[in-house]
Design a protein around this motif. Structure first.
Motif, short mmCIF file in Angstrom:
data_model
loop_
_atom_site.label_atom_id
_atom_site.label_comp_id
_atom_site.label_asym_id
_atom_site.label_seq_id
_atom_site.Cartn_x
_atom_site.Cartn_y
_atom_site.Cartn_z
N ASN A 233 9.23 18.16 3.38
CA ASN A 233 9.75 18.82 4.57
C ASN A 233 9.17 18.21 5.83
OD1 ASN A 233 11.21 20.56 3.07
ND2 ASN A 233 9.74 22.25 3.21
N SER A 234 9.91 18.40 6.90
CA SER A 234 9.42 18.00 8.21
C SER A 234 8.48 19.08 8.74
CB SER A 234 10.61 17.82 9.14
OG SER A 234 10.17 17.62 10.44
N VAL A 235 7.23 18.72 8.98
CA VAL A 235 6.25 19.65 9.52
C VAL A 235 5.59 18.96 10.72
CG1 VAL A 235 4.19 21.03 9.04
CG2 VAL A 235 5.79 20.52 7.19
N ASN A 236 5.61 19.60 11.88
CA ASN A 236 5.01 19.02 13.09
C ASN A 236 5.45 17.58 13.36
OD1 ASN A 236 3.59 21.38 13.49
ND2 ASN A 236 1.88 20.70 12.22
N HIS A 237 6.72 17.34 13.30
CA HIS A 237 7.27 16.00 13.62
C HIS A 237 6.68 14.88 12.77
CE1 HIS A 237 9.22 17.85 17.02
NE2 HIS A 237 8.07 18.38 17.37
N ASN A 238 6.37 15.18 11.51
CA ASN A 238 5.81 14.10 10.69
C ASN A 238 6.90 13.21 10.08
OD1 ASN A 238 6.76 15.93 8.86
ND2 ASN A 238 4.93 15.98 7.58
N ILE A 239 8.16 13.55 10.32
CA ILE A 239 9.25 12.64 9.96
C ILE A 239 9.99 12.30 11.24
CG2 ILE A 239 11.30 12.30 8.52
CD1 ILE A 239 10.39 14.74 6.86
N GLN A 240 9.93 11.04 11.62
CA GLN A 240 10.51 10.66 12.91
C GLN A 240 11.00 9.23 12.88
OE1 GLN A 240 7.37 11.49 15.71
NE2 GLN A 240 8.80 12.53 17.07
N VAL A 241 12.07 8.98 13.63
CA VAL A 241 12.49 7.61 13.86
C VAL A 241 11.74 7.17 15.11
CG1 VAL A 241 14.42 6.08 14.34
CG2 VAL A 241 14.74 8.04 12.84
N THR A 242 10.77 6.27 14.96
CA THR A 242 9.97 5.93 16.13
C THR A 242 10.61 4.84 16.98
OG1 THR A 242 8.62 4.50 14.75
CG2 THR A 242 7.75 6.69 15.19
N ASN A 243 11.24 3.88 16.34
CA ASN A 243 12.08 2.94 17.09
C ASN A 243 13.16 2.40 16.16
OD1 ASN A 243 11.07 0.66 15.63
ND2 ASN A 243 9.25 0.69 16.91
N ALA A 244 13.89 1.37 16.62
CA ALA A 244 15.07 0.92 15.88
C ALA A 244 14.76 0.49 14.44
CB ALA A 244 15.73 -0.21 16.63
N CYS A 245 13.52 0.11 14.17
CA CYS A 245 13.26 -0.38 12.82
C CYS A 245 12.11 0.34 12.13
CB CYS A 245 13.01 -1.88 12.83
SG CYS A 245 11.62 -2.32 13.84
N GLN B 261 0.83 -1.21 0.00
CA GLN B 261 0.00 0.00 0.00
C GLN B 261 0.86 1.26 0.00
OE1 GLN B 261 -2.62 -0.06 3.35
NE2 GLN B 261 -4.39 0.54 2.11
N GLN B 262 1.90 1.22 0.84
CA GLN B 262 2.81 2.37 0.92
C GLN B 262 3.56 2.55 -0.41
OE1 GLN B 262 4.81 0.85 4.39
NE2 GLN B 262 3.86 2.36 5.75
N GLN B 263 3.93 1.43 -1.03
CA GLN B 263 4.61 1.52 -2.33
C GLN B 263 3.72 2.22 -3.36
OE1 GLN B 263 6.37 -2.08 -3.87
NE2 GLN B 263 7.25 -2.63 -1.90
N THR B 264 2.44 1.85 -3.34
CA THR B 264 1.51 2.47 -4.28
C THR B 264 1.45 3.98 -4.05
OG1 THR B 264 0.23 0.45 -4.09
CG2 THR B 264 -0.84 2.28 -5.20
N LYS B 265 1.40 4.37 -2.76
CA LYS B 265 1.35 5.80 -2.44
C LYS B 265 2.61 6.52 -2.90
CE LYS B 265 -1.71 5.84 1.57
NZ LYS B 265 -1.75 5.94 3.04
N LEU C 34 10.33 4.04 10.76
CA LEU C 34 10.49 5.44 10.40
C LEU C 34 9.10 5.97 10.05
CD1 LEU C 34 12.82 7.46 9.76
CD2 LEU C 34 12.81 6.57 7.45
N LYS C 35 8.74 7.11 10.69
CA LYS C 35 7.44 7.70 10.36
C LYS C 35 7.64 8.71 9.24
CE LYS C 35 4.11 10.58 12.56
NZ LYS C 35 3.98 11.46 13.71
N LEU C 36 6.90 8.54 8.15
CA LEU C 36 7.09 9.41 6.99
C LEU C 36 5.76 10.07 6.59
CD1 LEU C 36 9.43 7.09 4.90
CD2 LEU C 36 10.07 9.25 5.98
N PRO C 37 5.83 11.30 6.06
CA PRO C 37 4.61 12.03 5.70
C PRO C 37 3.74 11.24 4.73
CG PRO C 37 6.53 13.43 5.49
CD PRO C 37 7.04 12.09 5.80
N LYS C 38 2.45 11.16 5.01
CA LYS C 38 1.45 10.50 4.18
C LYS C 38 1.59 8.98 4.12
CE LYS C 38 -0.96 13.83 1.89
NZ LYS C 38 -2.35 13.84 1.49
N LEU C 39 2.68 8.45 4.65
CA LEU C 39 2.90 7.00 4.54
C LEU C 39 2.72 6.30 5.88
CD1 LEU C 39 6.14 7.04 2.34
CD2 LEU C 39 3.81 6.66 1.56
#
Ligand SMILES: [Zn+2]
Length: 379
Positions: free
Chosen positions: A113-125, A15-19, A127-132
Motif C-alpha cells: 500500500n501507499s503510506v506517506n507517499h512512499n510510492i511516487q513517480v519522482t521523474n520521467a524515469c 541489490q533491489q532485485q535481491t530485496k 519510481l520510488k517504491l517501498p523498501k526499495l
C-alpha cells in the motif's frame, strides 16, 4: 474518480532485485504458514480465521520468525487478504482449495500500500517504491492521480514489473449518438450490426514455429536432467541436483515462457484496440450474454481462444464504458440467428453450418452473423 491499473516495466539494480526476491519469499512464507494454520484448525474442528484474525497472527509470526521484520509490512497484510479471498471463493463459489506456494512457481508477486507517499513517480524515469527506493522504470503512459498501491511482479521470463493502482480523473469521450449491436463468433471474433467483421487473429499460430522449436528442446532437456537427477540419487551423490540446477533446461523454459508472453501481449493489444475503437465510435454498445452461447465443439483450441478473448473484451468494455461515459448492455442472444432483422419473421433454427439465409417473408438475404448483430442491436 476511477481506479486504473498502470503496468510499467521496472529495472531494479541487483541489490533491489535481491530485496524484491526476498520479499516474494516472506510473502510466500506467511501464506504457507497461515494456510497450514487454517488447515490444522479445520482438522481439529476449529473455525475459519478471517482476514483480521490472520492479520493478528502475522504479528506473532513476526516475533517467532524474526527475518520477517525485513519484509515490507503492508505486503504481509495483502497476503492475509488474498488468502481470505481464496477461502471466500472456496466457500461461496465452490472453487478449488487454496494451494501452498512454491519458490519454483515461475511468476511471483507481492503488493504493498501507499503510506506517506512512499510510492511516487519522482521523474520521467524514476519510481520510488517501498523498501526499495528509486527504481528505474519505463511506461508508455503518464502516471497521473493518486497512487493507492503497487504490485511488484516477476514474470516467467525474468522481467520485473510494477502495476500501479491509480485513482484518476478520466475525461469522458465525446458523444457520437451511435449505437451498435455485437455478435461474438469464433472465426470472426466480433461482428457488428454495421456489418463489420473483426477476425480472430491466431497470434499463437504466427509464433508457433519458434515456440515449438523451444518446446522440443525443453522436453528433451527436462528428460536429460531427470535422468541425471536419478543417477545422483542412485549413487547417493553428496549434493543431489534439482531441476533448477540445469541451466540449459532453465533457458529452454524461459524461452517457451517468452513466446507465451509474446502471444499473450499481442492478443491483449489487439483486444485493447478493439474495445477502444468501440467506446470511441459508439455511445451505447449492446453485446450478447455469452452464457447460453452454443458453439462448434470440434475446434477445441479455437473455441478456447475465442472464449478467453470474449471474456477479456467484455471486461475491457465494462470498465472502459464506465471510464469514458458510455453504456454497455447485455442482451439475451436467444433466437438472434433465426429471426429476420428486417421484418421479424422467425425462420426456425438454423444449424451452425448455415452461414447465410434468405428470409421467406421479405426476401432479404442475410449473413448469419451480421443479422444476429442487428437483432442484438434492436433487442
Ligand atoms: Zn424478413
Amino acid at each position: 474518480m476511477t481506479l486504473k491499473a498502470v503496468k510499467t516495466r521496472i529495472y531494479p539494480d541487483s541489490q533491489q532485485q535481491t530485496k524484491i526476491i526476498a520479499n516474494f519469499g516472506y510473502c510466500r512464507f506467511v501464506w504457507n504458514q497461515l494456510l497450514d494454520m487454517q488447515i490444522q484448525r479445520h482438522d481439529n474442528g476449529g473455525r475459519y480465521v478471517n482476514e483480521f484474525g490472520m492479520n493478528y497472527l502475522i504479528k506473532s509470526l513476526k516475533q517467532e520468525f524474526t527475518f520477517l521484520k525485513a519484509a515490507e509490512s503492508t505486503s504481509l497484510l495483502h497476503v492475509s487478504r488474498d488468502l481470505h479471498h481464496a477461502y471466500q471463493k472456496l466457500f461461496k463459489e465452490h472453487r478449488g482449495f487454496p494451494k501452498f506456494k512454491s519458490r519454483k512457481f515461475p511468476k511471483q508477486s507481492y503488493q504493498c500500500n501507499s503510506v506517506n507517499h512512499n510510492i511516487q513517480v519522482t521523474n520521467a524515469c524514476c519510481l520510488k517504491l517501498p523498501k526499495l527506493g528509486k527504481v528505474r522504470f519505463k511506461c508508455g503512459q503518464a502516471v497521473s492521480g493518486k497512487i493507492k498501491n503497487v504490485t511488484i511482479r516477476l514474470s516467467a521470463t525474468g522481467k520485473f514489473y510494477a502495476v500501479l493502482l491509480v485513482d484518476t480523473d478520466t475525461q469522458e469521450l465525446p458523444k457520437t449518438n451511435n449505437t451498435v449491436g455485437i455478435d461474438m463468433g469464433v472465426a470472426d471474433l466480433m461482428i457488428t450490426s454495421d456489418g463489420i467483421k473483426y477476425p480472430t487473429i491466431r497470434f499463437d499460430k504466427i509464433l508457433s514455429k519458434k515456440k515449438h522449436y523451444w518446446e522440443k528442446r525443453l522436453a528433451r532437456r527436462r528428460l536429460q536432467a531427470q535422468r541425471e537427477i536419478a543417477w545422483d540419487q542412485h549413487n547417493k551423490a553428496p549434493e543431489p541436483r534439482e531441476l533448477s540446477d540445469f541451466n540449459n533446461y532453465l533457458k529452454a523454459k524461459r524461452m517457451v515462457a517468452k513466446y507465451n508472453e509474446k502471444i499473450a501481449n499481442q492478443r491483449n493489444n489487439y483486444l485493447h484496440n478493439l474495445s477502444k475503437q468501440l467506446v470511441e465510435q459508439y455511445d451505447l454498445i449492446k453485446i450478447e450474454d455469452l452464457k447460453t452461447k452454443n458453439l462448434l465443439h470440434k475446434h477445441k483450441l479455437a473455441r478456447a481462444i475465442a472464449n478467453q478473448s470474449w471474456r477479456k473484451l467484455r471486461s475491457q468494455l465494462e470498465y472502459k464504458c464506465a471510464w469514458y461515459g458510455k453504456q454497455l448492455v447485455n442482451v439475451n442472444p436467444r433466437k438472434t440467428s433465426q429471426i429476420c432483422s428486417n421484418c421479424g419473421f422467425d425462420d426456425g433454427k438454423h444449424t451452425l453450418d448455415v452461414r447465410e439465409w434468405t428470409c421467406p417473408k421479405c426476401g432479404i438475404n442475410h449473413d448469419r452473423d451480421i443479422n444476429a448483430a442487428k437483432n442484438i442491436l434492436s433487442a
